[in-house]
Enzyme design. Structure first.
Site, PDB file in Angstrom:
ATOM      1  N   GLN A  72       2.058  -6.279  11.332  1.00  0.00           N
ATOM      2  CA  GLN A  72       2.838  -7.517  11.396  1.00  0.00           C
ATOM      3  C   GLN A  72       2.379  -8.816  11.929  1.00  0.00           C
ATOM      4  O   GLN A  72       1.677  -8.371  12.869  1.00  0.00           O
ATOM      5  CB  GLN A  72       4.360  -7.360  11.768  1.00  0.00           C
ATOM      6  CG  GLN A  72       5.194  -6.315  11.036  1.00  0.00           C
ATOM      7  CD  GLN A  72       6.561  -6.283  11.595  1.00  0.00           C
ATOM      8  OE1 GLN A  72       7.127  -7.191  11.459  1.00  0.00           O
ATOM      9  NE2 GLN A  72       7.089  -5.284  12.059  1.00  0.00           N
TER      10      GLN A  72
ATOM     11  N   CYS B  60       8.659   2.670  -2.339  1.00  0.00           N
ATOM     12  CA  CYS B  60       8.228   1.671  -1.284  1.00  0.00           C
ATOM     13  C   CYS B  60       8.318   0.346  -1.423  1.00  0.00           C
ATOM     14  O   CYS B  60       7.512  -0.107  -2.463  1.00  0.00           O
ATOM     15  CB  CYS B  60       6.768   2.299  -0.858  1.00  0.00           C
ATOM     16  SG  CYS B  60       5.974   1.175   0.273  1.00  0.00           S
TER      17      CYS B  60
ATOM     18  N   HIS C 169       0.757  -0.624   7.436  1.00  0.00           N
ATOM     19  CA  HIS C 169       1.035  -2.241   7.815  1.00  0.00           C
ATOM     20  C   HIS C 169       1.037  -2.580   9.012  1.00  0.00           C
ATOM     21  O   HIS C 169       1.413  -1.996   9.727  1.00  0.00           O
ATOM     22  CB  HIS C 169       2.138  -2.458   6.698  1.00  0.00           C
ATOM     23  CG  HIS C 169       3.371  -2.433   7.237  1.00  0.00           C
ATOM     24  ND1 HIS C 169       3.911  -0.964   7.395  1.00  0.00           N
ATOM     25  CD2 HIS C 169       4.320  -3.163   7.979  1.00  0.00           C
ATOM     26  CE1 HIS C 169       5.188  -1.122   8.005  1.00  0.00           C
ATOM     27  NE2 HIS C 169       5.472  -2.397   8.341  1.00  0.00           N
TER      28      HIS C 169
ATOM     29  N   CYS D 180       4.169  -0.828  -1.455  1.00  0.00           N
ATOM     30  CA  CYS D 180       3.335  -0.302  -2.412  1.00  0.00           C
ATOM     31  C   CYS D 180       2.927  -1.291  -3.610  1.00  0.00           C
ATOM     32  O   CYS D 180       3.888  -2.230  -3.797  1.00  0.00           O
ATOM     33  CB  CYS D 180       3.613   1.028  -3.136  1.00  0.00           C
ATOM     34  SG  CYS D 180       3.235   2.309  -2.228  1.00  0.00           S
TER      35      CYS D 180
ATOM     36  N   HIS E 132      -0.243   4.290  -0.206  1.00  0.00           N
ATOM     37  CA  HIS E 132       0.759   4.664   0.827  1.00  0.00           C
ATOM     38  C   HIS E 132       0.611   5.933   1.667  1.00  0.00           C
ATOM     39  O   HIS E 132       1.350   5.932   2.797  1.00  0.00           O
ATOM     40  CB  HIS E 132       2.027   5.040  -0.250  1.00  0.00           C
ATOM     41  CG  HIS E 132       3.443   5.199   0.301  1.00  0.00           C
ATOM     42  ND1 HIS E 132       4.266   4.214   0.601  1.00  0.00           N
ATOM     43  CD2 HIS E 132       3.817   6.483   0.441  1.00  0.00           C
ATOM     44  CE1 HIS E 132       5.151   4.992   1.337  1.00  0.00           C
ATOM     45  NE2 HIS E 132       5.162   6.066   1.267  1.00  0.00           N
TER      46      HIS E 132
ATOM     47  N   SER F 266       9.429  -0.045   9.689  1.00  0.00           N
ATOM     48  CA  SER F 266      10.521  -0.260   8.678  1.00  0.00           C
ATOM     49  C   SER F 266      10.095   0.569   7.318  1.00  0.00           C
ATOM     50  O   SER F 266      10.721   0.570   6.477  1.00  0.00           O
ATOM     51  CB  SER F 266      10.736  -1.646   8.280  1.00  0.00           C
ATOM     52  OG  SER F 266       9.251  -2.277   8.346  1.00  0.00           O
TER      53      SER F 266
ATOM     54  N   HIS G 165       4.519   3.163   4.886  1.00  0.00           N
ATOM     55  CA  HIS G 165       3.365   2.671   4.252  1.00  0.00           C
ATOM     56  C   HIS G 165       2.463   1.556   5.199  1.00  0.00           C
ATOM     57  O   HIS G 165       2.920   1.347   6.153  1.00  0.00           O
ATOM     58  CB  HIS G 165       3.618   1.363   3.251  1.00  0.00           C
ATOM     59  CG  HIS G 165       2.659   0.880   2.409  1.00  0.00           C
ATOM     60  ND1 HIS G 165       2.255   1.565   0.898  1.00  0.00           N
ATOM     61  CD2 HIS G 165       1.482   0.285   2.541  1.00  0.00           C
ATOM     62  CE1 HIS G 165       1.293   0.905   0.418  1.00  0.00           C
ATOM     63  NE2 HIS G 165       0.628   0.338   1.377  1.00  0.00           N
TER      64      HIS G 165
ATOM     65  N   ASN H  13       3.670  -1.442  14.252  1.00  0.00           N
ATOM     66  CA  ASN H  13       4.324  -0.311  14.795  1.00  0.00           C
ATOM     67  C   ASN H  13       4.453   1.082  13.907  1.00  0.00           C
ATOM     68  O   ASN H  13       4.614   0.781  12.614  1.00  0.00           O
ATOM     69  CB  ASN H  13       6.197  -0.618  14.611  1.00  0.00           C
ATOM     70  CG  ASN H  13       6.498  -1.696  15.531  1.00  0.00           C
ATOM     71  OD1 ASN H  13       6.034  -1.603  16.777  1.00  0.00           O
ATOM     72  ND2 ASN H  13       7.518  -2.658  15.106  1.00  0.00           N
TER      73      ASN H  13
HETATM   74 ZN   LIG Z   1       4.003   2.248   0.058  1.00  0.00          ZN
END
Ligand SMILES: [Zn+2]
Ligand SMILES: [Zn+2]
Length: 346
Positions: free
Chosen positions: A168, A50, A166, A53, A113, A161, A164, A153
């Site tokens: 944007q 990933c 996250h 990570c 993760h 994408s 993990h 997303n």
């Molecule tokens: Zn990750």
């Protein structure tokens, strides 16, 4: 000078009167989104492949620090660049094109993760809100940035994408299309009534009490009267705060609580890690005064009937008008009646 096959730019659609964004330089960006989401109990806490990570190397060549909280970095393959020429090379009124500048960042929510917002406690969500606030201030203070869009997303179905956790940040010189439309509506309403549009809307939703999913002292989660996506939700600040940085300590804790209760219900609806696109709409950062702006977030989830049956925006919806089957009131009742303990922990 603007080169449309190389520089980020926007193009005008004279049929709709709306602008769209083009990022021609971005074709090389990495993609881990085609990897199907694995069930929660089989995901590793750290995935060596990933690129989000802690400690791992990213596709652009940089390595992530061994972060323990949230972590922000400039997108290695940004849709917008800081040095794009801003001239308008075309002069034909049906072929309008403008260079667009901006900053894009990746906002890692947690070093783990295998977590999603729905699986985090409110205490784990609070640092994410502080990161959104800091980043809005940091990027929004740049002279050439007029708007900071924070979004997430979630899920392979939404084209994320990486699995993990996250979000944007995409920021631009000019207002994005949806924000521009909402700015005009909120400005005109405030001019006519002396109160924000969403303050009046919220008061009426509270009075009718048909579409509210969850509420605490500072935030209300509801399926908006005009919802298009089956389980679309609007998260509204009870006070007309203008931006995330404007929120005080108690309001940020309450936002963590509201996000926790909403995302747990989403996961419990079809007993799956519920996919969605979400994002906040806050006041522009161009230095103007926006007393009419009322902070809120939109959640646009695609699922309709199960973990795999989704709503598509096709046919009449692309060519005519968006359409839905279950009513907003029915969707709100479904979400409201779900348990607020995550199904994997119940
Ligand atoms: Zn990750
Ligand atoms: Zn909005």
């Amino acid at each position: 000078m603007l080169n449309p096959s190389e520089h980020p730019h926007r193009r005008y659609n004279p049929l709709t009167g709306e602008w769209m964004l083009v990022s021609p330089h971005r074709a090389k960006r990495p993609w881990q989104g085609q990897v199907e989401d694995t069930p929660p109990d089989t995901r590793p806490a750290h995935d060596p492949t990933c690129y989000l990570c802690p400690g791992n190397k990213r596709a652009g060549g940089n390595a992530n620090p061994h972060y323990s909280g949230t972590f922000v970095f400039d997108n290695d393959f940004p849709a917008l660049l800081t040095d794009t020429p801003t001239d308008e090379p075309e002069t034909h009124p049906l072929f309008r094109i403008q260079g667009e500048r901006g900053i894009c960042r990746v906002l890692c929510y947690n070093p783990r993760h295998d977590l999603t917002v729905a699986e985090m406690d409110a205490a784990d969500i609070r640092p994410i809100i502080d990161m959104w606030a800091e980043q809005t201030l940091d990027v929004g203070s740049r002279d050439f940035i007029g708007y900071v869009q924070i979004f997430e997303n979630r899920g392979a179905m939404m084209g994320h994408s990486s699995p993990h956790p996250h979000g944007q940040l995409w920021s631009t010189s000019r207002l994005p299309r949806e924000v521009d439309k909402e700015l005009i509506a909120q400005r005109d309403y405030f001019a006519a009534h002396g109160v924000t549009l969403l303050a009046d809307y919220l008061a009426e939703e509270q009075r009718r009490n048909e579409r509210i999913v969850y509420a605490n002292t500072y935030w209300t989660v509801l399926v908006p009267f005009w919802a298009i996506w089956p389980f679309e939700v609007l998260l509204v600040s009870n006070r007309p705060a203008r931006s995330i940085p404007n929120l005080d300590d108690a309001e940020r804790d309450a936002l963590s609580d509201a996000l926790h209760h909403l995302t747990v219900r989403y996961d419990n609806l079809f007993r799956t890690s519920f996919p969605y696109s979400m994002g906040f709409h806050q006041q522009p950062t161009d230095g103007g005064d926006y007393p009419f702006w009322h902070l809120h977030a939109h959640f646009y989830p695609p699922l309709l009937r199960s973990a795999t049956v989704r709503k598509f925006m096709v046919g009449y919806e692309l060519l005519g008008t968006p359409q839905r089957d279950i009513t907003a009131e029915q969707a709100a009742a479904r979400l409201r009646d779900l348990p607020d303990i995550h199904y994997t922990k119940a």
